[in-house]
Design a protein around this motif. Structure first.
Motif, PDB file in Angstrom:
ATOM      1  N   HIS A 159       8.228  -4.948   1.590  1.00  0.00           N
ATOM      2  CA  HIS A 159       7.354  -3.846   0.862  1.00  0.00           C
ATOM      3  C   HIS A 159       7.470  -2.314   1.156  1.00  0.00           C
ATOM      4  CE1 HIS A 159       4.550  -6.841  -1.296  1.00  0.00           C
ATOM      5  NE2 HIS A 159       4.630  -7.417  -0.080  1.00  0.00           N
ATOM      6  N   LEU A 160       7.714  -2.214   2.271  1.00  0.00           N
ATOM      7  CA  LEU A 160       8.303  -0.749   3.033  1.00  0.00           C
ATOM      8  C   LEU A 160       9.402  -0.267   2.337  1.00  0.00           C
ATOM      9  CD1 LEU A 160       6.854  -1.007   6.650  1.00  0.00           C
ATOM     10  CD2 LEU A 160       5.812   0.303   4.812  1.00  0.00           C
ATOM     11  N   LYS A 161      10.436  -1.253   2.025  1.00  0.00           N
ATOM     12  CA  LYS A 161      11.669  -1.084   1.562  1.00  0.00           C
ATOM     13  C   LYS A 161      11.580  -0.521   0.173  1.00  0.00           C
ATOM     14  CE  LYS A 161      14.501  -1.292   5.394  1.00  0.00           C
ATOM     15  NZ  LYS A 161      15.398  -0.207   5.987  1.00  0.00           N
ATOM     16  N   ASN A 162      10.934  -1.452  -0.450  1.00  0.00           N
ATOM     17  CA  ASN A 162      10.552  -1.315  -1.953  1.00  0.00           C
ATOM     18  C   ASN A 162       9.970   0.144  -2.058  1.00  0.00           C
ATOM     19  OD1 ASN A 162      11.403  -3.494  -2.694  1.00  0.00           O
ATOM     20  ND2 ASN A 162       9.635  -4.674  -2.787  1.00  0.00           N
ATOM     21  N   LEU A 163       9.100   0.552  -1.367  1.00  0.00           N
ATOM     22  CA  LEU A 163       8.431   1.838  -1.429  1.00  0.00           C
ATOM     23  C   LEU A 163       9.356   2.844  -1.120  1.00  0.00           C
ATOM     24  CD1 LEU A 163       4.911   1.088   0.445  1.00  0.00           C
ATOM     25  CD2 LEU A 163       5.300   1.431  -2.095  1.00  0.00           C
ATOM     26  N   GLU A 164      10.325   2.650  -0.201  1.00  0.00           N
ATOM     27  CA  GLU A 164      11.373   3.514  -0.007  1.00  0.00           C
ATOM     28  C   GLU A 164      11.919   3.814  -1.255  1.00  0.00           C
ATOM     29  OE1 GLU A 164      13.946   4.610   4.028  1.00  0.00           O
ATOM     30  OE2 GLU A 164      14.112   2.576   3.107  1.00  0.00           O
ATOM     31  N   LYS A 165      12.365   3.074  -1.794  1.00  0.00           N
ATOM     32  CA  LYS A 165      13.173   3.160  -2.894  1.00  0.00           C
ATOM     33  C   LYS A 165      12.447   3.888  -4.236  1.00  0.00           C
ATOM     34  CE  LYS A 165      15.980  -1.014  -2.011  1.00  0.00           C
ATOM     35  NZ  LYS A 165      16.533  -2.342  -2.627  1.00  0.00           N
ATOM     36  N   ASP A 166      11.043   3.663  -4.097  1.00  0.00           N
ATOM     37  CA  ASP A 166      10.090   4.308  -5.153  1.00  0.00           C
ATOM     38  C   ASP A 166      10.078   5.728  -4.827  1.00  0.00           C
ATOM     39  OD1 ASP A 166       8.729   4.103  -7.645  1.00  0.00           O
ATOM     40  OD2 ASP A 166       7.049   4.066  -6.368  1.00  0.00           O
ATOM     41  N   TYR A 167       9.945   6.065  -3.509  1.00  0.00           N
ATOM     42  CA  TYR A 167       9.501   7.335  -3.230  1.00  0.00           C
ATOM     43  C   TYR A 167      10.755   8.386  -3.253  1.00  0.00           C
ATOM     44  CZ  TYR A 167       5.225   5.716  -0.580  1.00  0.00           C
ATOM     45  OH  TYR A 167       3.887   5.118  -0.279  1.00  0.00           O
ATOM     46  N   PHE A 168      11.748   7.732  -2.860  1.00  0.00           N
ATOM     47  CA  PHE A 168      12.985   8.516  -2.490  1.00  0.00           C
ATOM     48  C   PHE A 168      14.268   7.919  -3.395  1.00  0.00           C
ATOM     49  CE2 PHE A 168      10.657   8.799   1.235  1.00  0.00           C
ATOM     50  CZ  PHE A 168      10.276   9.873   1.244  1.00  0.00           C
ATOM     51  N   PRO A 169      14.111   7.743  -4.898  1.00  0.00           N
ATOM     52  CA  PRO A 169      15.190   7.303  -5.394  1.00  0.00           C
ATOM     53  C   PRO A 169      16.585   7.901  -5.538  1.00  0.00           C
ATOM     54  CG  PRO A 169      13.765   8.331  -7.137  1.00  0.00           C
ATOM     55  CD  PRO A 169      12.969   8.393  -5.521  1.00  0.00           C
ATOM     56  N   GLN A 170      17.604   7.215  -5.274  1.00  0.00           N
ATOM     57  CA  GLN A 170      19.045   7.663  -5.198  1.00  0.00           C
ATOM     58  C   GLN A 170      19.399   8.485  -6.556  1.00  0.00           C
ATOM     59  OE1 GLN A 170      20.500   8.015  -2.141  1.00  0.00           O
ATOM     60  NE2 GLN A 170      18.501   6.671  -1.213  1.00  0.00           N
ATOM     61  N   THR A 171      19.635   9.653  -6.537  1.00  0.00           N
ATOM     62  CA  THR A 171      20.425  10.285  -7.743  1.00  0.00           C
ATOM     63  C   THR A 171      21.721  10.265  -7.766  1.00  0.00           C
ATOM     64  OG1 THR A 171      19.931  12.336  -6.492  1.00  0.00           O
ATOM     65  CG2 THR A 171      18.360  11.815  -7.865  1.00  0.00           C
TER      66      THR A 171
ATOM     67  N   ARG B 135       0.795  -1.136   0.037  1.00  0.00           N
ATOM     68  CA  ARG B 135       0.128  -0.179   0.046  1.00  0.00           C
ATOM     69  C   ARG B 135       0.878   1.329  -0.093  1.00  0.00           C
ATOM     70  NH1 ARG B 135      -3.070  -3.454   2.550  1.00  0.00           N
ATOM     71  NH2 ARG B 135      -5.130  -3.777   1.651  1.00  0.00           N
ATOM     72  N   ARG B 136       0.756   2.055  -1.139  1.00  0.00           N
ATOM     73  CA  ARG B 136       1.421   3.250  -0.995  1.00  0.00           C
ATOM     74  C   ARG B 136       0.427   4.375  -0.383  1.00  0.00           C
ATOM     75  NH1 ARG B 136       5.253   3.751  -5.186  1.00  0.00           N
ATOM     76  NH2 ARG B 136       4.717   5.984  -5.112  1.00  0.00           N
ATOM     77  N   ALA B 137       1.250   5.434   0.163  1.00  0.00           N
ATOM     78  CA  ALA B 137       0.698   6.404   0.579  1.00  0.00           C
ATOM     79  C   ALA B 137       0.180   7.341  -0.478  1.00  0.00           C
ATOM     80  CB  ALA B 137       1.751   7.344   1.301  1.00  0.00           C
ATOM     81  N   LEU B 138      -0.975   8.288  -0.424  1.00  0.00           N
ATOM     82  CA  LEU B 138      -1.717   8.736  -1.031  1.00  0.00           C
ATOM     83  C   LEU B 138      -0.695   9.935  -1.516  1.00  0.00           C
ATOM     84  CD1 LEU B 138      -5.281   9.342   0.248  1.00  0.00           C
ATOM     85  CD2 LEU B 138      -4.651   7.920  -1.687  1.00  0.00           C
ATOM     86  N   ALA B 139      -0.607  10.372  -2.912  1.00  0.00           N
ATOM     87  CA  ALA B 139       0.414  11.445  -3.388  1.00  0.00           C
ATOM     88  C   ALA B 139       0.020  12.647  -3.074  1.00  0.00           C
ATOM     89  CB  ALA B 139       0.259  11.172  -5.119  1.00  0.00           C
ATOM     90  N   TYR B 140       0.977  13.693  -3.147  1.00  0.00           N
ATOM     91  CA  TYR B 140       0.804  15.134  -2.836  1.00  0.00           C
ATOM     92  C   TYR B 140      -0.183  15.479  -3.804  1.00  0.00           C
ATOM     93  CZ  TYR B 140       1.939  20.227  -2.493  1.00  0.00           C
ATOM     94  OH  TYR B 140       1.671  21.215  -2.285  1.00  0.00           O
ATOM     95  N   ARG B 141      -1.066  16.108  -3.285  1.00  0.00           N
ATOM     96  CA  ARG B 141      -2.308  16.896  -4.063  1.00  0.00           C
ATOM     97  C   ARG B 141      -3.420  15.877  -4.568  1.00  0.00           C
ATOM     98  NH1 ARG B 141      -2.428  22.229  -4.293  1.00  0.00           N
ATOM     99  NH2 ARG B 141      -3.577  22.455  -6.228  1.00  0.00           N
ATOM    100  N   GLU B 142      -3.241  14.499  -4.351  1.00  0.00           N
ATOM    101  CA  GLU B 142      -4.192  13.587  -4.884  1.00  0.00           C
ATOM    102  C   GLU B 142      -5.429  13.803  -3.951  1.00  0.00           C
ATOM    103  OE1 GLU B 142      -4.816   8.726  -4.715  1.00  0.00           O
ATOM    104  OE2 GLU B 142      -2.695   9.646  -4.519  1.00  0.00           O
ATOM    105  N   GLN B 143      -6.552  13.669  -4.538  1.00  0.00           N
ATOM    106  CA  GLN B 143      -7.818  14.004  -4.007  1.00  0.00           C
ATOM    107  C   GLN B 143      -8.326  12.613  -3.622  1.00  0.00           C
ATOM    108  OE1 GLN B 143      -9.777  17.730  -4.405  1.00  0.00           O
ATOM    109  NE2 GLN B 143      -9.414  17.672  -6.740  1.00  0.00           N
ATOM    110  N   THR B 144      -9.151  12.395  -2.447  1.00  0.00           N
ATOM    111  CA  THR B 144      -9.894  11.378  -2.001  1.00  0.00           C
ATOM    112  C   THR B 144     -11.125  11.578  -1.346  1.00  0.00           C
ATOM    113  OG1 THR B 144      -9.418   9.396  -1.213  1.00  0.00           O
ATOM    114  CG2 THR B 144      -8.452  10.934   0.037  1.00  0.00           C
ATOM    115  N   ASN B 145     -12.108  10.896  -1.392  1.00  0.00           N
ATOM    116  CA  ASN B 145     -13.319  10.915  -0.573  1.00  0.00           C
ATOM    117  C   ASN B 145     -13.064  10.230   0.728  1.00  0.00           C
ATOM    118  OD1 ASN B 145     -15.351  11.874  -2.239  1.00  0.00           O
ATOM    119  ND2 ASN B 145     -15.196  10.179  -3.606  1.00  0.00           N
TER     120      ASN B 145
END
Length: 129
Positions: A117-129, A62-72
């Motif tokens: 899963h959380l470590k995978n999300l961390e890599k996706d949210y904050f990719p190393q540049t 489960r991903r966190a909702l994105a910045y400015r994403e709208q939800t009910n």
């Protein structure tokens, strides 16, 4: 005391298993439409119908909702937020870190699967540049 929530109000809202700070953009009969501005609690991983189990048909990431994403968000799950709105990326990092810390050191298969899963999300949210 009943809270006065209107369009433009800054609120907290519980959506599924995450908690967010957002702005109300529309009032509906049983929900508020909320635009996400920050993450207070990262969503829980796994099958919500079989908590703390890994032998399930699908262990959800489960991903966190994105910045400015709208939800009910159901009206009963929305409350006025009277603090400064945190930065989205910083709040996401803090909420994700808290979830990771919750499971580190726990050797159960559920905790280990959550960490994957959380470590995978961390890599996706904050990719190393």
């Amino acid at each position: 005391m009943e809270e006065k929530i209107e369009v433009g109000s800054i609120v907290t809202g519980l959506y599924k298993t995450g908690k967010y700070v957002g702005e109300v953009t529309e009032i509906r009969p049983s929900h508020y439409l909320v635009r996400v501005l920050a993450v207070l609690k990262h969503p829980t991983q796994g099958d919500l119908h079989n908590p703390n189990q890994t032998a399930v048909a699908l262990f959800h990431e489960r991903r966190a909702l994105a910045y400015r994403e709208q939800t009910n968000v159901p009206k009963k799950m929305v409350h006025i937020f009277d603090e400064g709105v945190p930065d989205y990326k910083e709040s996401l990092a803090k909420a994700l870190s808290a979830q990771i810390e919750k499971y580190e050191g726990d050797e159960s298969s559920f905790a280990q699967q959550c960490l994957v899963h959380l470590k995978n999300l961390e890599k996706d949210y904050f990719p190393q540049t």
